[in-house]
Structures are given as structure tokens and as C-alpha cells.
Design an enzyme around this catalytic site. Structure first.
Site, PDB file in Angstrom:
ATOM      1  N   ASN A  23      27.693  44.757  16.454  1.00 36.28           N
ATOM      2  CA  ASN A  23      26.963  46.023  16.299  1.00 36.28           C
ATOM      3  C   ASN A  23      27.800  47.241  16.699  1.00 36.28           C
ATOM      4  O   ASN A  23      27.261  48.309  16.963  1.00 36.28           O
ATOM      5  CB  ASN A  23      25.663  45.978  17.132  1.00 36.28           C
ATOM      6  CG  ASN A  23      25.981  45.846  18.622  1.00 36.28           C
ATOM      7  OD1 ASN A  23      27.115  45.525  18.997  1.00 36.28           O
ATOM      8  ND2 ASN A  23      24.997  46.108  19.470  1.00 36.28           N
ATOM      9  N   ASP A  25      29.470  48.216  19.322  1.00 31.48           N
ATOM     10  CA  ASP A  25      29.507  48.889  20.637  1.00 31.48           C
ATOM     11  C   ASP A  25      30.738  48.440  21.441  1.00 31.48           C
ATOM     12  O   ASP A  25      30.869  48.771  22.613  1.00 31.48           O
ATOM     13  CB  ASP A  25      28.222  48.603  21.436  1.00 31.48           C
ATOM     14  CG  ASP A  25      28.075  47.115  21.784  1.00 31.48           C
ATOM     15  OD1 ASP A  25      27.105  46.751  22.473  1.00 31.48           O
ATOM     16  OD2 ASP A  25      28.944  46.315  21.350  1.00 31.48           O
ATOM     17  N   ASP A  98      26.338  28.244  30.857  1.00 31.41           N
ATOM     18  CA  ASP A  98      26.970  28.332  32.164  1.00 31.41           C
ATOM     19  C   ASP A  98      25.878  28.495  33.218  1.00 31.41           C
ATOM     20  O   ASP A  98      25.091  29.452  33.137  1.00 31.41           O
ATOM     21  CB  ASP A  98      27.903  29.556  32.193  1.00 31.41           C
ATOM     22  CG  ASP A  98      29.208  29.260  32.909  1.00 31.41           C
ATOM     23  OD1 ASP A  98      30.283  29.618  32.389  1.00 31.41           O
ATOM     24  OD2 ASP A  98      29.142  28.643  33.997  1.00 31.41           O
ATOM     25  N   ASP A 199      28.949  26.234  37.417  1.00 28.16           N
ATOM     26  CA  ASP A 199      29.961  27.093  38.032  1.00 28.16           C
ATOM     27  C   ASP A 199      30.132  26.755  39.515  1.00 28.16           C
ATOM     28  O   ASP A 199      29.147  26.670  40.248  1.00 28.16           O
ATOM     29  CB  ASP A 199      29.481  28.547  37.897  1.00 28.16           C
ATOM     30  CG  ASP A 199      30.514  29.551  38.331  1.00 28.16           C
ATOM     31  OD1 ASP A 199      31.583  29.594  37.703  1.00 28.16           O
ATOM     32  OD2 ASP A 199      30.261  30.295  39.301  1.00 28.16           O
ATOM     33  N   GLU A 254      32.331  22.681  37.293  1.00 29.29           N
ATOM     34  CA  GLU A 254      33.627  23.321  37.523  1.00 29.29           C
ATOM     35  C   GLU A 254      33.987  23.043  38.979  1.00 29.29           C
ATOM     36  O   GLU A 254      33.190  23.339  39.872  1.00 29.29           O
ATOM     37  CB  GLU A 254      33.562  24.832  37.290  1.00 29.29           C
ATOM     38  CG  GLU A 254      34.940  25.452  37.402  1.00 29.29           C
ATOM     39  CD  GLU A 254      34.964  26.844  37.994  1.00 29.29           C
ATOM     40  OE1 GLU A 254      33.970  27.246  38.598  1.00 29.29           O
ATOM     41  OE2 GLU A 254      35.970  27.530  37.815  1.00 29.29           O
ATOM     42  N   HIS A 327      38.801  31.163  30.701  1.00 26.40           N
ATOM     43  CA  HIS A 327      38.710  32.618  30.907  1.00 26.40           C
ATOM     44  C   HIS A 327      39.247  33.069  32.253  1.00 26.40           C
ATOM     45  O   HIS A 327      39.290  34.269  32.542  1.00 26.40           O
ATOM     46  CB  HIS A 327      37.244  33.028  30.748  1.00 26.40           C
ATOM     47  CG  HIS A 327      36.382  32.435  31.803  1.00 26.40           C
ATOM     48  ND1 HIS A 327      36.117  31.063  31.899  1.00 26.40           N
ATOM     49  CD2 HIS A 327      35.753  32.984  32.860  1.00 26.40           C
ATOM     50  CE1 HIS A 327      35.368  30.823  32.944  1.00 26.40           C
ATOM     51  NE2 HIS A 327      35.128  31.969  33.551  1.00 26.40           N
ATOM     52  N   ASP A 328      39.611  32.090  33.112  1.00 26.24           N
ATOM     53  CA  ASP A 328      40.079  32.436  34.459  1.00 26.24           C
ATOM     54  C   ASP A 328      41.592  32.331  34.621  1.00 26.24           C
ATOM     55  O   ASP A 328      42.094  32.636  35.711  1.00 26.24           O
ATOM     56  CB  ASP A 328      39.476  31.454  35.492  1.00 26.24           C
ATOM     57  CG  ASP A 328      38.015  31.709  35.738  1.00 26.24           C
ATOM     58  OD1 ASP A 328      37.311  30.752  36.107  1.00 26.24           O
ATOM     59  OD2 ASP A 328      37.564  32.863  35.549  1.00 26.24           O
TER      60      ASP A 328
HETATM   61  O1  TEU Z   1      35.547  30.401  38.852  1.00 21.83           O
HETATM   62  C1  TEU Z   1      35.751  29.849  40.146  1.00 21.83           C
HETATM   63  C2  TEU Z   1      37.143  29.676  40.315  1.00 21.83           C
HETATM   64  O2  TEU Z   1      37.613  28.699  40.831  1.00 21.83           O
HETATM   65  C3  TEU Z   1      37.949  30.797  39.732  1.00 21.83           C
HETATM   66  O3  TEU Z   1      37.394  31.979  40.331  1.00 21.83           O
HETATM   67  C4  TEU Z   1      39.339  30.674  40.126  1.00 21.83           C
HETATM   68  O4  TEU Z   1      39.394  30.133  41.438  1.00 21.83           O
HETATM   69  C5  TEU Z   1      39.978  32.015  40.197  1.00 21.83           C
HETATM   70  O5  TEU Z   1      39.643  32.731  39.039  1.00 21.83           O
HETATM   71  C6  TEU Z   1      41.431  31.781  40.305  1.00 21.83           C
HETATM   72  O6  TEU Z   1      41.983  32.988  40.707  1.00 21.83           O
HETATM   73  C7  TEU Z   1      34.195  30.517  38.452  1.00 21.83           C
HETATM   74  C8  TEU Z   1      34.171  31.272  37.129  1.00 21.83           C
HETATM   75  O7  TEU Z   1      34.873  30.502  36.153  1.00 21.83           O
HETATM   76  C9  TEU Z   1      34.828  32.604  37.349  1.00 21.83           C
HETATM   77  O8  TEU Z   1      34.950  33.335  36.122  1.00 21.83           O
HETATM   78  C10 TEU Z   1      33.983  33.392  38.337  1.00 21.83           C
HETATM   79  O9  TEU Z   1      34.660  34.611  38.642  1.00 21.83           O
HETATM   80  C11 TEU Z   1      33.761  32.603  39.638  1.00 21.83           C
HETATM   81  O10 TEU Z   1      33.449  31.234  39.440  1.00 21.83           O
HETATM   82  C12 TEU Z   1      32.575  33.179  40.392  1.00 21.83           C
HETATM   83  O11 TEU Z   1      31.396  32.898  39.663  1.00 21.83           O
HETATM   84 CA    CA Z   2      28.223  44.277  20.481  1.00 17.89          CA
END
Ligand code: TEU
Ligand code: CA
Length: 548
Positions: A23, A25, A98, A199, A254, A327-328
Site C-alpha cells: 500500500n 507506505d 512467532d 522466541d 529459538e 533476521h538477527d
Molecule cells: O532473539 C534472541 C537472540 O538470541 C538474539 O537477540 C540474538 O541473541 C542477538 O540478536 C544477537 O546479537 C530473539 C529474536 O529473534 C530477536 O529478533 C529479538 O530481538 C529478541 O529475541 C528479543 O525478542
Molecule cells: Ca505497507
């Protein structure tokens, strides 16, 4: 070996903020994902894990939830969610969400109540403690810089937050909290989803009394102070018994802090807890005393020893997922491969590893087209709270700004959060306008449109090995044997099951390697580049041999 659908299928992780904006944004949304379901179906993935899109102030991009039963308005409506779930199921795929219940957002109504007064009925939903000698109750470091306690002047107490101060930890000792969580889990399972990624699940049981630690290394604090607390298995088992066990679903925990020796306590087949875990041992390689921004050197020897040890310790009783980014963490081709001279060959070699080691493969969005790390010039282009807190942290780190930017380039989480590169149009086809985070400038060369039109692309290699895996169950259920020493520059291992035998050979170096590979009786089935010499592997050459 127990057969289960969640062992045979392939997970694809979507970070919704960066996947597709429908959309205009500049923020990815559910309708955007719906518009790309046919793309995911063509790739051949089965289980779609979407990072959080609940209502959230987005201090940690959705991992700080303020309403577990509401869709964040920037992502769309509950009707959009229903359409997404229907679209996924209609294509024979599954959706896992999640579940972030170690902590909530500080804007969640529970916390808004809890902080009002010491005798508020919600006070015990979180951890509140008096200061000690005018300081925080313990010396615990937050994952995201600073101390893990925040002072609240209103009641003159501190509350615990292992992550940001906008992510207060939930008190799982309180049975009311556990009931609330089980209701949330049931709400989403009754909507028809197919499971959860839980998580930081090892953190939900704290060890009492909450006390300072003398442990110097951050990852050791995670493992020995924050994770694997005395009631963690009781809590997960209760969640399983009360709600998870009533559905044919999949759960993946996780697992920061879960090492190979305690893993099967979480995923053993008769434990009544989780189906599998995303362990982070290989992802935390290189994280020094003060964590990822205090790095040490490591190489493929450490990576292979770790993978071999995990494959053997899990054995037939437990199960893990195999992944090399999410994503981390940085993009896998930049961290473990060579995103310059051998981007294509190394991305394909790493993919072959993900799909032939023993565990459920998990692909992170964009890795199937070889997306790379990004190097924004200034801190102003970065968005991740972990990165921004690190950049401002002059207590734990006495680094120059140049050094901070260099470390962010190599280890920052925004490497994985630049917008998905769909085509070479402006904004990379992600949105019609500038987005919440800039795209990687290389989207003009690295994008889905180009990948689909090139039969030799990383995309088509992923598609090919995903299809191969589905018709060769030995790659799911086969045992694992490493065949060469970890300090050699190639990785050779075998997978055997019933009459099937697979031999995988990966040259994870930038140089040719000559090797006497035990291929008698095997047929070469997959190779990631032009075959030149059976006894010489070109740089980043990866092969799969098969014999039945
Ligand atoms: O990640 C936990 C985790 O172990 C990561 O934060 C990792 O330790 C860190 O990014 C390394 O530097 C989960 C999620 O995947 C993360 O995106 C969240 O920020 C975190 O928990 C808190 O919910
Ligand atoms: Ca959007």
C-alpha cells in the site's frame, strides 16, 4: 527414527517489515505477502514462519508486543490475516507464527497496570525489585547494551528487561501469566495456524534468588544465568500438555543458551515439549566476551566441529533445524561464503549444506537469491535497536565511531533487514516509495526477477535441491557421518538410510582443492558449477553423490 511432516518439509522465514509493501507506505505488510505466495510455492518451500506482526510500538520491530490478539495496523487487519492463512493453506503450505512470551512491550495493558502501584493486581506479572546500594538489583547485562533493570521512579523499584527497557520480562512463576499465555496460544491455533516459533524460550524460567554474577563472558551469562532455569521444562511441558498437544502442529524453539548436552531435554521425542530447536551455537561463533561487537576470529574448522557434534548429540531422539542466517544475523553468503568473487558458487555450496545436513532446513528471505550484507555510510541509515544502542554505548565499548560502523557493517542485524529485492526498478520492487529502511544498493543486480529468468541462478539451485530432497527421504531420515578432518579445507559427509547413501563434498575455500573422494559406486547427482576434474574441487565447488 520417527517420521514427522515437520522433519521432511522446508521452512521459509519472512521478516514482514521488509518482505513486500502493498500500500505504498514503505512498510511490508500482509497483503504484500499474499501477493508473493505463488513465488514461494514455485520455490518449493512448505512452512512459512513469519516474524511478529502483532500490535507493537516496534521498539524491537515487533518482538515487543502490546496486544497478542491484534494485527499491527501497519501490517493490515485480521481480515487480511485470514486471507493470508487461507492463501497459504490453499497452496498446500503451512503458517507458523512467532510466539514472543518471555517478555511483552511496556505498552501492553498488563505492564501499564503493573507499573501503576506495588499492590496492583498485575504487579506480579513482571519482575519488580528494590535497588541494591542505590543501584540496579543485579549487574546483569541486557542483550541490547546497558543493564537489564530499569528504574521506575513512580514506585521506586526496578523492573527486569533482558532485552530493551521497552521489553519487560514476564514472570512465568505466576500461574496467571501462564494461563494468559496458553489462552493466546489457543486463540491462534483455533484460527488454524500450523504452529509456532517460540522466541528465546529457554529464558522463561529465572533462577532464584535473582543475584549478580561474576561470569565475565556474555554468552556464558546467557547460558548459565538467563537460560535453562530450574522450571523451564516444567513450563514448556505444561504449555504442551494444556494446549499444544491438542493440535497437529509444529513447534520450534529459538534457543539462545541451549547447548548440545541439554538440547534433547527440550526436543527429545518423549519429552512432551518442543518438536525442534533453532540452536544458536554456530550463530554465536565469533561473539567475544562482550558479545557480537567484541568479536574473535573463527573459521570453518570450528563451524564443522560444531555441526558434527550437534548431529551426533541429537541422534535419533531429538531434532533441530538447519539454518545459516535469519533476521538477527548477517547474510549467510557474506558471513560464511564469499559475497564478492564467489557469491553465486558459495551461496549454492552453503545451500547444499543446509539441505543435506540432518535437520529441518530453514531459509531466510532473500538468501535464495544470494542477497548480501549492506554497508550504509552513516548510523542514520541504521534502524535496529541493538545496533543503535551499541553505537551509543560508551560504557561497555571505548571504540571510535569508525570502528563502531565497521563492526555494524560486519555483525549488525540490519544486514538481514534491508528490503527484499524483487526487481531492478526503484526501491527494488519492494515499495512504490522510500521505505522504513533503505534497500541494499545492489538490488539492481541481485533481484528475484533476474534470478527467475536465469536458469543457473541461486534461486533455481535452491528450487532444484528442494525438489530433490522431497524425493530422497534419506536426506531427511538418514544418519550423519563426517568423513574428513575438520581442519581440512573441504567438508565431506555421508547420509545413509535403508538402501540409500548420499555423499556430500563441499570446498568451502576460495582455492582449488585436490582430494581423493571415496566415490566408488556413487553417481554424481548435483553439482553447483561446471564439472572439471573428479579429483580437484574448484573454489566453492559443491557436489552431491548418490547410490542406492
Ligand atoms: O532473539 C534472541 C537472540 O538470541 C538474539 O537477540 C540474538 O541473541 C542477538 O540478536 C544477537 O546479537 C530473539 C529474536 O529473534 C530477536 O529478533 C529479538 O530481538 C529478541 O529475541 C528479543 O525478542
Ligand atoms: Ca505497507
Amino acid at each position: 527414527m520417527h517420521k514427522n511432516w515437520w522433519k521432511e518439509e522446508v521452512i521459509y522465514q519472512i521478516y514482514p517489515r521488509s518482505f513486500k509493501d502493498s500500500n505504498g507506505d514503505g512498510i511490508g505488510d500482509l497483503q504484500g505477502i499474499i501477493s508473493k505466495l505463488d513465488y514461494l510455492k514455485e520455490l518449493g518451500v512448505d512452512i512459512i514462519w513469519i516474524s511478529p506482526f502483532y500490535k507493537s510500538p516496534n521498539d524491537d520491530n515487533g518482538y515487543d508486543i502490546s496486544d497478542y490478539r491484534a494485527i499491527g495496523e501497519e501490517y493490515g487487519s485480521m481480515e487480511d490475516f485470514d486471507e493470508l492463512l487461507h492463501g497459504i493453506h490453499q497452496r498446500g503450505m503451512k503458517l507458523i507464527m512467532d510466539l514472543v512470551v518471555n517478555h511483552t512491550s511496556d505498552e501492553h495493558e498488563w505492564f501499564v497496570e503493573s507499573k501503576k502501584s506495588k499492590d496492583n493486581p498485575y504487579r506480579d506479572y513482571y519482575f519488580w525489585r528494590d535497588g541494591k546500594d542505590g543501584k540496579e538489583p543485579t549487574n546483569w547485562p541486557s542483550f541490547f547494551s546497558g543493564n537489564a533493570w530499569e528504574h521506575d521512579p513512580n514506585t521506586d523499584q526496578y523492573y527486569m528487561h533482558l532485552f530493551t527497557k521497552k521489553q519487560p520480562d514476564l514472570n512465568w512463576e505466576n500461574p496467571k501469566v501462564r494461563e494468559e499465555v496458553y489462552d493466546i496460544v489457543q486463540f491462534w491455533l483455533d484460527k488454524g495456524i500450523d504452529g509456532f516459533r517460540l522466541d528465546v524460550i529457554p529464558l522463561i524460567s529465572k533462577t532464584f534468588p535473582l543475584a549478580s554474577t561474576e561470569i565475565p563472558v556474555f554468552n556464558d551469562i546467557v547460558e548459565n544465568v538467563y537460560s535453562n532455569g530450574p522450571r523451564v521444562h516444567e513450563f514448556i511441558n505444561e504449555m504442551y500438555t494444556r494446549v499444544l498437544s491438542k493440535y497437529d502442529i509444529m513447534t520450534v524453539g529459538e534457543g539462545p543458551g541451549i547447548n548440545k548436552d541439554v538440547a534433547n531435554l527440550y526436543v527429545g521425542k518423549d519429552r512432551g515439549e518442543l518438536n525442534m530447536i533453532f540452536h544458536l551455537d554456530h550463530m554465536f561463533l565469533g561473539h567475544g566476551t562482550k558479545g557480537k561487537f567484541d568479536p574473535y576470529e573463527y573459521g570453518w574448522k570450528e563451524i564443522k566441529i560444531l555441526f558434527n557434534d550437534w548431529e551426533h548429540s541429537i541422534g535419533d531422539d531429538g531434532w533441530i533445524s538447519i539454518f545459516l542466517d535469519n533476521h538477527d544475523f548477517p547474510r549467510l553468503v557474506s558471513r560464511f561464503g564469499n559475497d564478492d568473487q564467489y557469491r553465486i558458487e558459495s551461496a549454492k555450496a552453503l545451500a547444499l549444506m543446509i539441505f543435506t545436513l540432518r535437520g529441518t532446513p530453514c531459509i531466510y528471505q532473500g538468501s535464495e537469491i544470494g542477497m548480501t550484507n549492506v554497508a550504509f555510510e552513516t548510523i542514520d541509515d541504521y534502524r535496529d535497536v541493538e545496533t543503535l544502542n551499541f553505537y551509543k554505548d560508551h560504557t561497555a565499548f571505548d571504540y571510535s565511531n569508525e570502528k563502531r560502523i565497521a563492526l555494524i557493517h560486519e555483525h549488525g542485524r540490519d544486514n538481514a533487514r534491508t528490503t527484499m529485492q524483487w526487481d531492478d526498478s526503484v526501491h527494488g520492487g519492494f515499495s512504490s516509495q522510500n521505505s522504513w529502511i533503505k534497500p541494499n544498493p545492489n538490488y539492481r543486480d541481485i533481484n528475484v526477477q533476474k534470478a527467475i529468468s536465469d536458469p543457473d541462478s541461486i534461486f533455481h539451485w535452491y528450487k532444484k535441491i528442494i525438489a530433490y530432497r522431497k524425493t530422497h527421504l534419506g536426506l531427511t531420515y538418514g544418519n550423519f557421518t563426517a568423513l574428513n578432518k575438520a581442519d581440512q579445507p573441504i567438508y565431506i559427509y555421508k547420509r545413509e538410510w535403508e538402501n540409500e547413501s548420499y555423499l556430500v563434498v563441499i570446498n568451502h575455500s576460495n582455492e582449488k582443492q585436490s582430494f581423493d573422494i571415496p566415490t566408488d559406486g556413487y553417481k554424481l547427482e548435483l553439482i553447483n558449477q561446471r564439472f572439471i576434474d573428479s579429483k580437484v574441487l574448484q573454489a566453492w565447488e559443491a557436489r552431491l553423490y548418490y547410490k542406492a
